[in-house]
Design a protein around this motif. Structure first.
Motif: not given
Length: 123
Positions: A58-62, A64
């Protein structure tokens, strides 16, 4: 479970760093390793998370498409490869572990926290 993040440093904009998180002491209790960062005057911010099996990330949008987390279960190591770094990535980066399942971004669900490592991106 004890955790120690390392690998931080000073890097120029557009550069790369690889952070390491070493886990020890009953790591069988941990199912997920998460990465969080805290910039001065700001709250802890979720960066990425990975299950020990490696099947769930899972990654933060900032971050990715710029950051990649991976793990070596047999060595109890988790890595955060950071590419195309920006000044806004400057923060203290920490790793955390949770007993529950799911690579969540919710920091309150993490049970163990390690000392952080400073990442500074200069423009």
């Amino acid at each position: 479970v004890q955790l120690q993040a390392s690998g931080g440093g000073l890097v120029q904009v557009g550069g790369s760093l690889r952070l390491s998180c070493a886990a020890s002491g009953g790591t069988f209790n941990a199912n997920v390793i998460g990465w969080f960062r805290q910039a001065p005057g700001k709250e802890h911010e979720f960066v990425a998370a990975i299950s020990w099996s490696g099947r769930s990330t899972n990654y933060a949008e900032s971050v990715k498409d710029r950051f990649t987390t991976s793990g070596v279960n047999a060595k109890n190591m988790v890595y955060l490869q950071m590419n195309s770094l920006k000044p806004e990535d400057t923060a203290v980066y920490s790793c955390a572990a949770r007993r529950g399942l799911g690579a969540t971004e919710n920091k309150v669900l993490y049970d163990y926290w390690g000392q952080g490592t400073q990442v500074t991106v200069s423009s």
